[in-house]
Design a protein around this motif. Structure first.
Motif, PDB file in Angstrom:
ATOM      1  N   LYS A 385       0.831  -1.211   0.000  1.00 46.19           N
ATOM      2  CA  LYS A 385       0.000   0.000   0.000  1.00 46.19           C
ATOM      3  C   LYS A 385       0.859   1.252   0.000  1.00 46.19           C
ATOM      4  CE  LYS A 385      -0.513   1.865   4.446  1.00 46.19           C
ATOM      5  NZ  LYS A 385      -0.601   1.479   5.820  1.00 46.19           N
ATOM      6  N   PHE A 386       0.292   2.336  -0.496  1.00 49.46           N
ATOM      7  CA  PHE A 386       0.929   3.625  -0.250  1.00 49.46           C
ATOM      8  C   PHE A 386      -0.149   4.584   0.207  1.00 49.46           C
ATOM      9  CE2 PHE A 386      -0.643   6.125  -3.769  1.00 49.46           C
ATOM     10  CZ  PHE A 386      -0.871   5.213  -4.788  1.00 49.46           C
ATOM     11  N   SER A 387       0.239   5.569   0.997  1.00 53.31           N
ATOM     12  CA  SER A 387      -0.712   6.541   1.526  1.00 53.31           C
ATOM     13  C   SER A 387      -0.173   7.938   1.299  1.00 53.31           C
ATOM     14  CB  SER A 387      -0.908   6.347   3.027  1.00 53.31           C
ATOM     15  OG  SER A 387      -1.272   5.025   3.320  1.00 53.31           O
ATOM     16  N   VAL A 388      -1.080   8.867   1.015  1.00 53.84           N
ATOM     17  CA  VAL A 388      -0.700  10.277   0.926  1.00 53.84           C
ATOM     18  C   VAL A 388      -1.577  11.068   1.888  1.00 53.84           C
ATOM     19  CG1 VAL A 388       0.102  10.166  -1.462  1.00 53.84           C
ATOM     20  CG2 VAL A 388      -2.291  10.719  -1.006  1.00 53.84           C
ATOM     21  N   LEU A 389      -0.985  12.096   2.464  1.00 53.26           N
ATOM     22  CA  LEU A 389      -1.726  12.996   3.345  1.00 53.26           C
ATOM     23  C   LEU A 389      -1.978  14.275   2.560  1.00 53.26           C
ATOM     24  CD1 LEU A 389      -2.560  13.022   6.421  1.00 53.26           C
ATOM     25  CD2 LEU A 389      -0.572  14.507   6.764  1.00 53.26           C
ATOM     26  N   ILE A 390      -3.244  14.673   2.455  1.00 56.31           N
ATOM     27  CA  ILE A 390      -3.590  15.876   1.681  1.00 56.31           C
ATOM     28  C   ILE A 390      -4.620  16.707   2.461  1.00 56.31           C
ATOM     29  CG2 ILE A 390      -3.174  14.731  -0.549  1.00 56.31           C
ATOM     30  CD1 ILE A 390      -6.276  14.575  -0.819  1.00 56.31           C
ATOM     31  N   ASP A 391      -4.937  17.889   1.940  1.00 57.99           N
ATOM     32  CA  ASP A 391      -5.970  18.713   2.569  1.00 57.99           C
ATOM     33  C   ASP A 391      -7.319  18.007   2.467  1.00 57.99           C
ATOM     34  OD1 ASP A 391      -4.072  20.549   3.034  1.00 57.99           O
ATOM     35  OD2 ASP A 391      -4.747  21.998   1.524  1.00 57.99           O
ATOM     36  N   ALA A 392      -8.076  18.028   3.550  1.00 54.32           N
ATOM     37  CA  ALA A 392      -9.351  17.305   3.593  1.00 54.32           C
ATOM     38  C   ALA A 392     -10.329  17.796   2.521  1.00 54.32           C
ATOM     39  CB  ALA A 392      -9.979  17.436   4.970  1.00 54.32           C
ATOM     40  N   ALA A 393     -10.207  19.062   2.123  1.00 55.07           N
ATOM     41  CA  ALA A 393     -11.133  19.607   1.127  1.00 55.07           C
ATOM     42  C   ALA A 393     -11.057  18.838  -0.197  1.00 55.07           C
ATOM     43  CB  ALA A 393     -10.818  21.081   0.890  1.00 55.07           C
ATOM     44  N   TYR A 394      -9.929  18.180  -0.440  1.00 57.38           N
ATOM     45  CA  TYR A 394      -9.747  17.465  -1.714  1.00 57.38           C
ATOM     46  C   TYR A 394     -10.069  15.975  -1.624  1.00 57.38           C
ATOM     47  CZ  TYR A 394      -7.431  21.676  -3.393  1.00 57.38           C
ATOM     48  OH  TYR A 394      -7.156  22.963  -3.763  1.00 57.38           O
ATOM     49  N   THR A 395     -10.679  15.532  -0.525  1.00 62.97           N
ATOM     50  CA  THR A 395     -10.894  14.095  -0.324  1.00 62.97           C
ATOM     51  C   THR A 395     -11.582  13.434  -1.517  1.00 62.97           C
ATOM     52  OG1 THR A 395     -11.181  14.539   2.031  1.00 62.97           O
ATOM     53  CG2 THR A 395     -11.856  12.362   1.240  1.00 62.97           C
ATOM     54  N   GLU A 396     -12.747  13.958  -1.879  1.00 62.21           N
ATOM     55  CA  GLU A 396     -13.530  13.289  -2.927  1.00 62.21           C
ATOM     56  C   GLU A 396     -12.804  13.302  -4.260  1.00 62.21           C
ATOM     57  OE1 GLU A 396     -17.590  14.420  -3.118  1.00 62.21           O
ATOM     58  OE2 GLU A 396     -17.903  13.972  -0.983  1.00 62.21           O
ATOM     59  N   LEU A 397     -12.232  14.462  -4.597  1.00 62.10           N
ATOM     60  CA  LEU A 397     -11.521  14.574  -5.867  1.00 62.10           C
ATOM     61  C   LEU A 397     -10.372  13.559  -5.921  1.00 62.10           C
ATOM     62  CD1 LEU A 397     -11.089  16.051  -8.560  1.00 62.10           C
ATOM     63  CD2 LEU A 397      -9.648  17.701  -7.326  1.00 62.10           C
ATOM     64  N   ALA A 398      -9.627  13.457  -4.838  1.00 64.86           N
ATOM     65  CA  ALA A 398      -8.468  12.560  -4.826  1.00 64.86           C
ATOM     66  C   ALA A 398      -8.900  11.094  -4.887  1.00 64.86           C
ATOM     67  CB  ALA A 398      -7.628  12.813  -3.581  1.00 64.86           C
ATOM     68  N   VAL A 399      -9.929  10.731  -4.112  1.00 67.49           N
ATOM     69  CA  VAL A 399     -10.367   9.331  -4.116  1.00 67.49           C
ATOM     70  C   VAL A 399     -10.882   8.959  -5.502  1.00 67.49           C
ATOM     71  CG1 VAL A 399     -12.013   7.671  -3.151  1.00 67.49           C
ATOM     72  CG2 VAL A 399     -10.874   9.296  -1.644  1.00 67.49           C
ATOM     73  N   ARG A 400     -11.679   9.841  -6.096  1.00 66.77           N
ATOM     74  CA  ARG A 400     -12.201   9.554  -7.438  1.00 66.77           C
ATOM     75  C   ARG A 400     -11.079   9.453  -8.466  1.00 66.77           C
ATOM     76  NH1 ARG A 400     -17.338  13.570  -7.303  1.00 66.77           N
ATOM     77  NH2 ARG A 400     -18.531  12.273  -5.859  1.00 66.77           N
ATOM     78  N   THR A 401     -10.105  10.348  -8.359  1.00 65.03           N
ATOM     79  CA  THR A 401      -8.987  10.347  -9.310  1.00 65.03           C
ATOM     80  C   THR A 401      -8.234   9.016  -9.250  1.00 65.03           C
ATOM     81  OG1 THR A 401      -8.755  12.737  -9.077  1.00 65.03           O
ATOM     82  CG2 THR A 401      -6.850  11.550  -9.951  1.00 65.03           C
ATOM     83  N   LEU A 402      -7.905   8.572  -8.034  1.00 63.96           N
ATOM     84  CA  LEU A 402      -7.144   7.326  -7.909  1.00 63.96           C
ATOM     85  C   LEU A 402      -7.992   6.123  -8.301  1.00 63.96           C
ATOM     86  CD1 LEU A 402      -5.046   7.873  -4.654  1.00 63.96           C
ATOM     87  CD2 LEU A 402      -4.533   8.485  -7.014  1.00 63.96           C
ATOM     88  N   HIS A 403      -9.279   6.174  -7.959  1.00 60.49           N
ATOM     89  CA  HIS A 403     -10.166   5.051  -8.283  1.00 60.49           C
ATOM     90  C   HIS A 403     -10.204   4.819  -9.787  1.00 60.49           C
ATOM     91  CE1 HIS A 403     -13.963   2.674  -8.261  1.00 60.49           C
ATOM     92  NE2 HIS A 403     -13.516   2.280  -7.078  1.00 60.49           N
ATOM     93  N   SER A 404     -10.298   5.903 -10.573  1.00 62.73           N
ATOM     94  CA  SER A 404     -10.335   5.670 -12.023  1.00 62.73           C
ATOM     95  C   SER A 404      -8.940   5.439 -12.586  1.00 62.73           C
ATOM     96  CB  SER A 404     -11.089   6.784 -12.755  1.00 62.73           C
ATOM     97  OG  SER A 404     -10.449   7.997 -12.538  1.00 62.73           O
ATOM     98  N   LEU A 405      -7.929   6.076 -11.994  1.00 67.47           N
ATOM     99  CA  LEU A 405      -6.552   5.875 -12.462  1.00 67.47           C
ATOM    100  C   LEU A 405      -6.166   4.392 -12.479  1.00 67.47           C
ATOM    101  CD1 LEU A 405      -3.775   7.322 -13.152  1.00 67.47           C
ATOM    102  CD2 LEU A 405      -3.273   7.122 -10.709  1.00 67.47           C
ATOM    103  N   TYR A 406      -6.590   3.657 -11.457  1.00 63.46           N
ATOM    104  CA  TYR A 406      -6.202   2.241 -11.368  1.00 63.46           C
ATOM    105  C   TYR A 406      -7.259   1.299 -11.949  1.00 63.46           C
ATOM    106  CZ  TYR A 406      -2.377   3.991  -8.578  1.00 63.46           C
ATOM    107  OH  TYR A 406      -1.273   4.680  -8.170  1.00 63.46           O
ATOM    108  N   GLY A 407      -8.145   1.871 -12.744  1.00 63.47           N
ATOM    109  CA  GLY A 407      -9.091   1.021 -13.484  1.00 63.47           C
ATOM    110  C   GLY A 407     -10.142   0.370 -12.609  1.00 63.47           C
ATOM    111  N   LEU A 408     -10.537   1.031 -11.506  1.00 62.70           N
ATOM    112  CA  LEU A 408     -11.507   0.400 -10.604  1.00 62.70           C
ATOM    113  C   LEU A 408     -12.948   0.845 -10.874  1.00 62.70           C
ATOM    114  CD1 LEU A 408      -9.467   0.666  -7.273  1.00 62.70           C
ATOM    115  CD2 LEU A 408      -9.699  -1.307  -8.791  1.00 62.70           C
ATOM    116  N   ASP A 409     -13.125   1.874 -11.713  1.00 57.52           N
ATOM    117  CA  ASP A 409     -14.492   2.333 -12.002  1.00 57.52           C
ATOM    118  C   ASP A 409     -15.297   1.248 -12.697  1.00 57.52           C
ATOM    119  OD1 ASP A 409     -13.874   4.745 -10.912  1.00 57.52           O
ATOM    120  OD2 ASP A 409     -13.792   5.856 -12.806  1.00 57.52           O
ATOM    121  N   GLN A 410     -16.547   1.149 -12.258  1.00 50.64           N
ATOM    122  CA  GLN A 410     -17.463   0.191 -12.862  1.00 50.64           C
ATOM    123  C   GLN A 410     -17.752   0.621 -14.297  1.00 50.64           C
ATOM    124  OE1 GLN A 410     -20.898  -0.111 -10.386  1.00 50.64           O
ATOM    125  NE2 GLN A 410     -20.727  -2.325 -10.499  1.00 50.64           N
ATOM    126  N   ALA A 411     -17.772  -0.346 -15.183  1.00 56.41           N
ATOM    127  CA  ALA A 411     -17.986  -0.031 -16.609  1.00 56.41           C
ATOM    128  C   ALA A 411     -19.374   0.605 -16.817  1.00 56.41           C
ATOM    129  CB  ALA A 411     -17.880  -1.280 -17.442  1.00 56.41           C
TER     130      ALA A 411
END
Ligand code: ASP
Ligand code: MG
Length: 411
Positions: A385-411
């Motif tokens: 695993k890897f973890s990054v610490l970021i400003d809480a205001a960006y939580t959703e944007l960051a989670v969504r970005t990584l989720h699609s980056l690694y091909g996890l989005d539902q087709a």
């Protein structure tokens, strides 16, 4: 005969109607030829109510009596399920923790299971009975007192019993149909996983995925108990398999990253201009450890010629004020320039055993986050695993970005 453990959480036994529904799920597995042990939680909300009674009676309550009170919710549901099963013509008997017995440490309120004697349960199986076991509770052998295993502990009861009776699988029934690649409330495209490894599930549970008690995943991993998370709200005659937590070898198409987790329960502390000398880390983290404060991410800046350095680390939000007070009190020995802190931060983690054999997995994320203008305050990595610490205001944007980056989005 093969054996199976079925565990039902609070929403699955919330009332007598739901308990009748559970009986039908159990009947299906009995008909399929299993010797079944069922582990039940208390009706949803019951344990909270009992805890509130205890605190009302005395905020400084005796912990052994806390256990005596809060363990009672599971006594009720185990008896009721045995009654419901018998009504449907299935032989069944309820079991309290002390009757089996499930022996534990004496750490009241968060006891650890030490040993489970399977002989009485075996006797029941020999008589053709379903064993309906009260989750969450055990007994301390020397004192003979009742104990509880910590909130969410019925999961741990279930996995421990599966290991003790040599069950083929432990099925954890809940109100969701499995484990998801991330929180579907944040990423609607999150998918249910078919399979996930013990190691990955342990990381996810530790990082705050609330679906299973962390200790239960540890036990499943140590004893290699294949465990599923599935829904009791599926019709009993058409129950879907849910998510299987299993060995890496049992996963054919392993993805590099299997899930994205996030935790807002982190706070950052930075000590600036520390004198850079041997023992400085020990001087900072020793007192925090003594105060039982869990430090997670740690970054030390390489010192320049001035022989001073900066140290950044994270602690649970709940311990933030306490940690700062401890460091302030140590300022004579630690000798730092300034202390800075932030609680509006979030830790986002990507988990996957595939990281072991692939290079550049985290680098890809850093690039993607940079492109969205998200600043990374701290980074940690481990084998899977890897973890990054970021400003809480960006939580959703960051989670969504990584989720699609690694091909996890539902087709
Ligand atoms: N009833 C206990 C709790 O609410 C144990 C459990 O449900 O797993 O924490
Ligand atoms: Mg639970």
């Amino acid at each position: 005969m093969p054996r199976l453990v079925m565990k039902f959480g609070g929403t699955s036994v919330a009332n007598v109607d739901r308990i009748r529904n559970v009986a039908r799920h159990v009947a299906r597995e009995v008909a399929a030829g299993y010797e079944v042990a069922v582990v039940v939680s208390a009706m949803s909300g019951k344990t909270n109510e009992l805890v509130a009674f205890v605190k009302d009676a005395n905020p400084l309550y005796d912990e052994a009596e806390y256990d005596a009170v809060v363990a009672s919710g599971e006594q009720v549901t185990s008896g009721l399920l045995a009654i419901a099963l018998r009504k449907d013509g299935i032989k069944a008997r309820s079991w309290q923790g002390w009757q089996i017995p499930i022996l534990t440490s004496d750490a009241h309120g968060s006891a650890r299971i030490a040993e489970i004697d399977g002989s009485r349960l075996n006797g029941g199986f020999a008589r053709g009975e379903v064993a309906v076991i009260a989750g969450f509770q055990g007994m301390h052998a020397e004192s003979g007192r009742l104990t509880t295993l910590g909130r969410g502990g019925s999961d741990t009861s279930a996995v421990a019993i599966a290991a003790a009776i040599g069950a083929e699988r432990c099925d954890i029934y809940t109100d969701v149909d499995g484990v998801y690649t991330t929180d579907p409330r944040v990423v609607p495209k999150a998918q249910r996983m078919e399979r996930v490894t013990f190691e990955e599930m342990l990381e996810m549970a530790s990082l705050g995925a609330k679906v299973l008690q962390v200790r239960s995943v540890e036990l499943a991993m140590v004893h290699r108990v294949p465990t599923t998370v599935r829904s009791s709200f599926d019709p009993p005659d058409a129950a879907r398999p849910g998510t299987l937590i299993c060995d890496e070898d049992d996963i054919v198409e392993q993805q590099i990253i299997t899930g994205i987790a996030f935790s807002k329960d982190e706070a950052q502390i930075t000590l600036r201009n520390l004198k850079d000398s041997p023992g400085i880390a020990a001087a900072i983290f020793g007192p925090l450890a003594d105060a039982n404060i869990n430090v997670d991410m740690i970054i030390q800046t390489v010192s320049g010629d001035q022989a001073t350095t900066d140290m950044t680390f994270t602690v649970p939000t709940a311990d933030y004020e306490r940690a700062r007070a401890i460091l302030d009190a140590q300022s004579a020995t630690i000798a730092f320039g300034q202390i800075e802190g932030a609680t509006d931060v979030v830790k986002i983690s990507a988990i996957g055993v595939g990281m072991r054999s692939h290079a550049g997995v985290a680098a890809k994320a850093f690039r993607a986050l940079a492109q969205k203008g998200i600043n990374i305050r701290a980074i940690t990595t481990s084998e899977i695993k890897f973890s990054v610490l970021i400003d809480a205001a960006y939580t959703e944007l960051a989670v969504r970005t990584l989720h699609s980056l690694y091909g996890l989005d539902q087709a």
